[in-house]
Design a protein around this motif. Sequence first.
Motif, PDB file in Angstrom:
ATOM      1  N   LEU A   1     -15.160  81.472  80.559  1.00 11.76           N
ATOM      2  CA  LEU A   1     -16.105  82.380  81.219  1.00 11.76           C
ATOM      3  C   LEU A   1     -16.439  83.559  80.296  1.00 11.76           C
ATOM      4  CD1 LEU A   1     -17.634  83.153  83.829  1.00 11.76           C
ATOM      5  CD2 LEU A   1     -15.548  84.303  84.571  1.00 11.76           C
ATOM      6  N   ARG A   2     -15.424  84.168  79.704  1.00 13.05           N
ATOM      7  CA  ARG A   2     -15.653  85.294  78.786  1.00 13.05           C
ATOM      8  C   ARG A   2     -16.444  84.852  77.555  1.00 13.05           C
ATOM      9  NH1 ARG A   2     -10.341  86.014  79.926  1.00 13.05           N
ATOM     10  NH2 ARG A   2      -9.698  85.422  77.825  1.00 13.05           N
ATOM     11  N   GLU A   3     -16.122  83.679  77.013  1.00 12.27           N
ATOM     12  CA  GLU A   3     -16.838  83.181  75.833  1.00 12.27           C
ATOM     13  C   GLU A   3     -18.295  82.864  76.156  1.00 12.27           C
ATOM     14  OE1 GLU A   3     -15.927  82.775  72.379  1.00 12.27           O
ATOM     15  OE2 GLU A   3     -14.695  84.332  73.290  1.00 12.27           O
ATOM     16  N   ASN A   4     -18.553  82.338  77.347  1.00  7.86           N
ATOM     17  CA  ASN A   4     -19.940  82.080  77.748  1.00  7.86           C
ATOM     18  C   ASN A   4     -20.733  83.382  77.795  1.00  7.86           C
ATOM     19  OD1 ASN A   4     -19.542  79.339  77.947  1.00  7.86           O
ATOM     20  ND2 ASN A   4     -19.235  79.365  80.155  1.00  7.86           N
ATOM     21  N   ASP A   5     -20.152  84.412  78.413  1.00  8.58           N
ATOM     22  CA  ASP A   5     -20.820  85.718  78.468  1.00  8.58           C
ATOM     23  C   ASP A   5     -21.042  86.268  77.061  1.00  8.58           C
ATOM     24  OD1 ASP A   5     -21.184  85.942  81.184  1.00  8.58           O
ATOM     25  OD2 ASP A   5     -19.356  87.113  81.523  1.00  8.58           O
ATOM     26  N   ARG A   6     -19.996  86.196  76.224  1.00  8.83           N
ATOM     27  CA  ARG A   6     -20.103  86.712  74.858  1.00  8.83           C
ATOM     28  C   ARG A   6     -21.193  85.975  74.081  1.00  8.83           C
ATOM     29  NH1 ARG A   6     -19.106  85.448  70.056  1.00  8.83           N
ATOM     30  NH2 ARG A   6     -18.075  83.503  70.549  1.00  8.83           N
TER      31      ARG A   6
ATOM     32  N   LEU B   1     -28.079  89.600  91.304  1.00  6.84           N
ATOM     33  CA  LEU B   1     -28.042  88.502  92.270  1.00  6.84           C
ATOM     34  C   LEU B   1     -26.599  88.249  92.711  1.00  6.84           C
ATOM     35  CD1 LEU B   1     -29.553  86.250  93.772  1.00  6.84           C
ATOM     36  CD2 LEU B   1     -29.245  84.831  91.740  1.00  6.84           C
ATOM     37  N   GLU B   2     -25.669  88.295  91.768  1.00  5.01           N
ATOM     38  CA  GLU B   2     -24.257  88.100  92.084  1.00  5.01           C
ATOM     39  C   GLU B   2     -23.748  89.204  93.022  1.00  5.01           C
ATOM     40  OE1 GLU B   2     -20.079  87.136  89.757  1.00  5.01           O
ATOM     41  OE2 GLU B   2     -21.729  88.030  88.627  1.00  5.01           O
ATOM     42  N   GLU B   3     -24.151  90.433  92.788  1.00  4.80           N
ATOM     43  CA  GLU B   3     -23.757  91.542  93.667  1.00  4.80           C
ATOM     44  C   GLU B   3     -24.251  91.319  95.092  1.00  4.80           C
ATOM     45  OE1 GLU B   3     -25.245  95.168  91.953  1.00  4.80           O
ATOM     46  OE2 GLU B   3     -24.013  94.940  90.156  1.00  4.80           O
ATOM     47  N   ARG B   4     -25.470  90.822  95.222  1.00  3.09           N
ATOM     48  CA  ARG B   4     -26.023  90.574  96.560  1.00  3.09           C
ATOM     49  C   ARG B   4     -25.294  89.412  97.236  1.00  3.09           C
ATOM     50  NH1 ARG B   4     -32.421  91.849  96.549  1.00  3.09           N
ATOM     51  NH2 ARG B   4     -32.311  93.742  95.314  1.00  3.09           N
ATOM     52  N   ALA B   5     -24.958  88.388  96.460  1.00  2.71           N
ATOM     53  CA  ALA B   5     -24.228  87.247  97.020  1.00  2.71           C
ATOM     54  C   ALA B   5     -22.862  87.679  97.539  1.00  2.71           C
ATOM     55  CB  ALA B   5     -24.078  86.154  95.967  1.00  2.71           C
ATOM     56  N   GLN B   6     -22.237  88.582  96.836  1.00  2.00           N
ATOM     57  CA  GLN B   6     -20.909  89.054  97.225  1.00  2.00           C
ATOM     58  C   GLN B   6     -20.923  89.716  98.606  1.00  2.00           C
ATOM     59  OE1 GLN B   6     -19.079  91.689  94.379  1.00  2.00           O
ATOM     60  NE2 GLN B   6     -17.050  91.298  95.201  1.00  2.00           N
ATOM     61  N   LYS B   7     -22.073  90.221  99.005  1.00  4.60           N
ATOM     62  CA  LYS B   7     -22.191  90.886 100.308  1.00  4.60           C
ATOM     63  C   LYS B   7     -22.259  89.903 101.472  1.00  4.60           C
ATOM     64  CE  LYS B   7     -24.372  94.940  98.322  1.00  4.60           C
ATOM     65  NZ  LYS B   7     -25.614  95.670  98.118  1.00  4.60           N
ATOM     66  N   VAL B   8     -22.613  88.646 101.214  1.00  2.85           N
ATOM     67  CA  VAL B   8     -22.769  87.686 102.315  1.00  2.85           C
ATOM     68  C   VAL B   8     -21.782  86.518 102.273  1.00  2.85           C
ATOM     69  CG1 VAL B   8     -25.208  88.242 102.705  1.00  2.85           C
ATOM     70  CG2 VAL B   8     -24.611  86.381 101.145  1.00  2.85           C
ATOM     71  N   ILE B   9     -21.118  86.322 101.149  1.00  2.00           N
ATOM     72  CA  ILE B   9     -20.154  85.223 101.029  1.00  2.00           C
ATOM     73  C   ILE B   9     -18.756  85.784 101.293  1.00  2.00           C
ATOM     74  CG2 ILE B   9     -19.153  83.514  99.460  1.00  2.00           C
ATOM     75  CD1 ILE B   9     -21.850  83.457  97.990  1.00  2.00           C
ATOM     76  N   PRO B  10     -17.944  85.116 102.120  1.00  2.00           N
ATOM     77  CA  PRO B  10     -16.585  85.595 102.372  1.00  2.00           C
ATOM     78  C   PRO B  10     -15.822  85.836 101.067  1.00  2.00           C
ATOM     79  CG  PRO B  10     -17.116  83.783 103.842  1.00  2.00           C
ATOM     80  CD  PRO B  10     -18.243  83.882 102.851  1.00  2.00           C
ATOM     81  N   ALA B  11     -14.978  86.867 101.060  1.00  2.00           N
ATOM     82  CA  ALA B  11     -14.305  87.332  99.836  1.00  2.00           C
ATOM     83  C   ALA B  11     -13.541  86.233  99.102  1.00  2.00           C
ATOM     84  CB  ALA B  11     -13.371  88.490 100.163  1.00  2.00           C
ATOM     85  N   ASP B  12     -12.736  85.432  99.814  1.00  2.00           N
ATOM     86  CA  ASP B  12     -11.972  84.371  99.150  1.00  2.00           C
ATOM     87  C   ASP B  12     -12.890  83.355  98.489  1.00  2.00           C
ATOM     88  OD1 ASP B  12      -9.644  85.577  99.950  1.00  2.00           O
ATOM     89  OD2 ASP B  12      -9.230  84.152 101.564  1.00  2.00           O
ATOM     90  N   ALA B  13     -13.956  82.976  99.196  1.00  2.00           N
ATOM     91  CA  ALA B  13     -14.903  82.005  98.656  1.00  2.00           C
ATOM     92  C   ALA B  13     -15.630  82.587  97.452  1.00  2.00           C
ATOM     93  CB  ALA B  13     -15.897  81.580  99.733  1.00  2.00           C
ATOM     94  N   PHE B  14     -16.058  83.842  97.558  1.00  2.00           N
ATOM     95  CA  PHE B  14     -16.756  84.474  96.445  1.00  2.00           C
ATOM     96  C   PHE B  14     -15.853  84.552  95.215  1.00  2.00           C
ATOM     97  CE2 PHE B  14     -18.137  87.892  93.737  1.00  2.00           C
ATOM     98  CZ  PHE B  14     -19.478  87.577  93.567  1.00  2.00           C
ATOM     99  N   GLY B  15     -14.589  84.903  95.415  1.00  2.00           N
ATOM    100  CA  GLY B  15     -13.636  84.978  94.309  1.00  2.00           C
ATOM    101  C   GLY B  15     -13.518  83.656  93.579  1.00  2.00           C
ATOM    102  N   TYR B  16     -13.476  82.564  94.334  1.00  2.00           N
ATOM    103  CA  TYR B  16     -13.383  81.233  93.723  1.00  2.00           C
ATOM    104  C   TYR B  16     -14.663  80.913  92.937  1.00  2.00           C
ATOM    105  CZ  TYR B  16     -13.255  76.172  93.262  1.00  2.00           C
ATOM    106  OH  TYR B  16     -13.285  74.904  92.753  1.00  2.00           O
ATOM    107  N   ILE B  17     -15.799  81.198  93.538  1.00  2.00           N
ATOM    108  CA  ILE B  17     -17.086  80.867  92.925  1.00  2.00           C
ATOM    109  C   ILE B  17     -17.330  81.696  91.668  1.00  2.00           C
ATOM    110  CG2 ILE B  17     -19.600  80.969  93.249  1.00  2.00           C
ATOM    111  CD1 ILE B  17     -19.007  80.395  96.270  1.00  2.00           C
ATOM    112  N   ALA B  18     -17.027  82.976  91.720  1.00  2.00           N
ATOM    113  CA  ALA B  18     -17.361  83.898  90.629  1.00  2.00           C
ATOM    114  C   ALA B  18     -16.354  83.887  89.488  1.00  2.00           C
ATOM    115  CB  ALA B  18     -17.497  85.320  91.179  1.00  2.00           C
ATOM    116  N   SER B  19     -15.232  83.244  89.672  1.00  2.00           N
ATOM    117  CA  SER B  19     -14.207  83.269  88.629  1.00  2.00           C
ATOM    118  C   SER B  19     -14.299  82.031  87.740  1.00  2.00           C
ATOM    119  CB  SER B  19     -12.820  83.349  89.268  1.00  2.00           C
ATOM    120  OG  SER B  19     -12.534  82.155  89.963  1.00  2.00           O
TER     121      SER B  19
END
Length: 168
Positions: free
Chosen positions: A49-54, A23-41
């Motif tokens: 973020l790393r601890e949540n994933d772990r 889903l994140e990969e698909r979102a990256q295709k439609v959200i402007p790069a700067d905005a996506f970077g802010y949202i996904a980081s």
Amino acid sequence: MMSEFKTSQAEGLIPNFVNTYELEERAQKVIPADAFGYIASGAGDEFTLRENDRSFNHKLIIPHVLADVENPSTETVVDGDTITAPIILAPVAAHKLANEAGEIASAQGVHNFKTIYTTRSYASADLPEITTALAGSPEWFQFYFSKDNEINKRIIDRVKALGIKKSF
């Protein structure tokens, strides 16, 4: 020279995604790069973020072999509300970075997906507009205390008047 920021106007169903990474990969295709970077980081060095994933990846899902495999379901019940999958929209900022309709588009998507939406205290859309866009879907509310108790009271009164059942 400063460029004008444009946000996405993309709308519609995203069919056949298997997991949130897809889903994140698909979102990256439609959200402007700067905005996506802010949202996904994550904030700072992204430790949380790393601890949540772990932590999430540390939990194992052990299937019950041969138990109801013909018609599997991701449906579950959370606080009396039946939702389509154990995915709830958390109280996040900057919805308008992803779509120009902001929280209204997010609320409509949550309603279509049939899960729970969590409105944050300082959303960019007005609370009644979000509740209306949810069209009866479950809504939670994240409350940030103000130093001014009158402001706190007005916010809580609005939440109660709209019938939002969970505030935290």
